[in-house]
Design a protein around this motif. Sequence first.
Motif, PDB file in Angstrom:
ATOM      1  N   ALA A   1      88.807 -18.417  91.729  1.00 20.64           N
ATOM      2  CA  ALA A   1      88.645 -18.191  93.160  1.00 20.64           C
ATOM      3  C   ALA A   1      87.199 -18.455  93.573  1.00 20.64           C
ATOM      4  O   ALA A   1      86.252 -18.119  92.845  1.00 20.64           O
ATOM      5  CB  ALA A   1      89.045 -16.765  93.517  1.00 20.64           C
ATOM      6  N   ILE A   2      87.040 -19.066  94.746  1.00 23.36           N
ATOM      7  CA  ILE A   2      85.734 -19.425  95.268  1.00 23.36           C
ATOM      8  C   ILE A   2      85.481 -18.615  96.535  1.00 23.36           C
ATOM      9  O   ILE A   2      86.347 -18.509  97.400  1.00 23.36           O
ATOM     10  CB  ILE A   2      85.670 -20.931  95.601  1.00 23.36           C
ATOM     11  CG1 ILE A   2      86.024 -21.761  94.371  1.00 23.36           C
ATOM     12  CG2 ILE A   2      84.298 -21.306  96.125  1.00 23.36           C
ATOM     13  CD1 ILE A   2      85.070 -21.594  93.215  1.00 23.36           C
ATOM     14  N   ALA A   3      84.299 -18.034  96.631  1.00 19.66           N
ATOM     15  CA  ALA A   3      83.961 -17.256  97.822  1.00 19.66           C
ATOM     16  C   ALA A   3      83.763 -18.185  99.011  1.00 19.66           C
ATOM     17  O   ALA A   3      83.181 -19.263  98.885  1.00 19.66           O
ATOM     18  CB  ALA A   3      82.705 -16.435  97.583  1.00 19.66           C
ATOM     19  N   ARG A   4      84.263 -17.785 100.162  1.00 22.86           N
ATOM     20  CA  ARG A   4      84.102 -18.577 101.371  1.00 22.86           C
ATOM     21  C   ARG A   4      82.622 -18.829 101.638  1.00 22.86           C
ATOM     22  O   ARG A   4      81.788 -17.940 101.557  1.00 22.86           O
ATOM     23  CB  ARG A   4      84.721 -17.837 102.559  1.00 22.86           C
ATOM     24  CG  ARG A   4      84.564 -18.556 103.887  1.00 22.86           C
ATOM     25  CD  ARG A   4      85.242 -17.779 105.012  1.00 22.86           C
ATOM     26  NE  ARG A   4      84.723 -16.437 105.150  1.00 22.86           N
ATOM     27  CZ  ARG A   4      83.668 -16.106 105.893  1.00 22.86           C
ATOM     28  NH1 ARG A   4      83.015 -17.047 106.553  1.00 22.86           N
ATOM     29  NH2 ARG A   4      83.267 -14.859 105.983  1.00 22.86           N
ATOM     30  N   GLY A   5      82.324 -20.085 101.954  1.00 22.46           N
ATOM     31  CA  GLY A   5      80.967 -20.446 102.294  1.00 22.46           C
ATOM     32  C   GLY A   5      80.138 -20.945 101.138  1.00 22.46           C
ATOM     33  O   GLY A   5      79.032 -21.460 101.337  1.00 22.46           O
ATOM     34  N   THR A   6      80.665 -20.831  99.892  1.00 25.87           N
ATOM     35  CA  THR A   6      79.869 -21.251  98.740  1.00 25.87           C
ATOM     36  C   THR A   6      80.160 -22.676  98.311  1.00 25.87           C
ATOM     37  O   THR A   6      79.424 -23.248  97.521  1.00 25.87           O
ATOM     38  CB  THR A   6      80.125 -20.330  97.539  1.00 25.87           C
ATOM     39  OG1 THR A   6      81.509 -20.432  97.161  1.00 25.87           O
ATOM     40  CG2 THR A   6      79.782 -18.899  97.884  1.00 25.87           C
TER      41      THR A   6
END
Length: 552
Positions: free
Chosen positions: A538-543
């Motif tokens: 999972a990737i954090a929003r904005g990264t």
Amino acid sequence: MKHTLGIFARRAAPALALLWALHATAQNAAPVGGGFRIAGRVVNAATGDPIPRVTVAAHSQPDGRVLATAVSDSDGHFSIENLAAAKYPLSASKRGFRTEFYDEHEEFNSAIVTGEGQDTEHLQFSLAPPASLHGIVTGDGGDPVEGANVMLFRMPDAAHRSEGIVHMDNAMTDDTGAYQFSDLPAGRYYLAVKADPWYALHGRANRNVDGSPTGLDVAYPVTFFDSSIDESSAVPIALAEGSREEANVNLHAVPAIHLKLPETARSRGTPSVVLRETVFGQEMQGRGGLVAIQPGNLEAIGVAPGHYQITHGEPPRTVELNATSDVEIEPDAGVAAVTLSGTLHTSAGLPIEEDINLLLEPAEGTGRMRMQTFAQKGQFTFEGVLPGRWNLTAYAGPDGLALPVVSIATGQHAVAGNEIAVGDHSVSVAVAVSRSQTRIEGLARLDGKPASGAMIVLVPRAPGAYLSLLRRDQSDSDGSFALHDVAPGQYTVVAIVDGWKLDWRDREAIAPYLAAGTAVTIRDRSAPVVQLTKPLTAIARGTGASGGADGR
């Protein structure tokens, strides 16, 4: 997970179906047998304060039945005991709050998964108090207007501008001119009011005994809060969670306009002239009437100033009109409409025998009307289609099951997706739809732990098929997800933490996350369930992201 049918009938009639189910089981809910429990605390989403006496219910999958309930104590704590190892959508309900599912976003939520090693006893369930909007509609002189149609539109937030303005609901004013909208989510709204003066007289009725006009040939234009008749001057109404706002609208009668229109004999019993009024580009129920004034000519009477779309002639032509005064429409006015016809078949090339509901919507946000027809034995026709780009959607069966449009062919040239380009000549197309019920399942993880509540997006490789074949889900408490009814094709699946603030309809908003996604290919003969062999990172929003993986 996506909300299941039945549980979320409340979206059509807020909270009623769910509250009825809770009422039927709350006092005598039977445990489902097992040694696990779901526990946590219910808090006010606006203030963070604990909420006592909230009914929290554990539902079954996939039918949404209430299996067990608990009521929160004075500190907001709840505990549902004796649960078997399973997956439970969790809802919370109390008068004065919006009935919601755990970590709800749009039509998605995170189910709670019980079992060995699962932490299900430290949940924080945020419940939002609903907003409401009320007001009084008055006419000239301040008298209340009874029976006015009050229309509520929701504005897209800054992260979802591509969704456009959405017509949310209607309310009718009572004999005091009052209206109310309840159980509204926080957001920014527009209000528009449509009504007819009770005393107005049009056509032959607008004559005194001596034949002179009565002066009562008047109409109310569609009027927006704060009492403007210009859409671009409509004032947004901001509703916060739990707020109760007032928006009064005053209507002013103006002389009704008269539209002179050419009448042409039409085939198949269709009317020669169709007059549609639009508000924020969406069709409203018509008003006014058509009367013959001389052979070959019609006049629209009782028409208020406003935005209209007029279809006339044979072959049909369409006029977009911002009417502010009397207008005579010439026979050659407007843009010539054409016929869009075609065939429907599966992506495997098989014919489709049953009736399929087809919806044609403008792809360019022009405010043009959507059109609907049925494909019978794989054949369909849309009459009076204006030049431009259109999106085609197909639905089957009484439940309106969506059939993804995989490609559309004109002649020998097929283009992925559901977009059709219509020019100034009639066009025939071959439409391929997917009847695939393939489901992609997987896990999303963040820093080695389950990524609960992440937005899961299945992105087709073909840019033209983005919106027609894209699928979404929300990961459950153990990070699991399922993407349903996936059509054959090549995809990348990504997990985005806090991704619900992204404008997912815009492919460019999702593009930065694709490099960290997992590639997956679905074929016509793929198994009913395709399991990803590795967890998604999972990737954090904005990264943004870098690196990736192959699924299977």
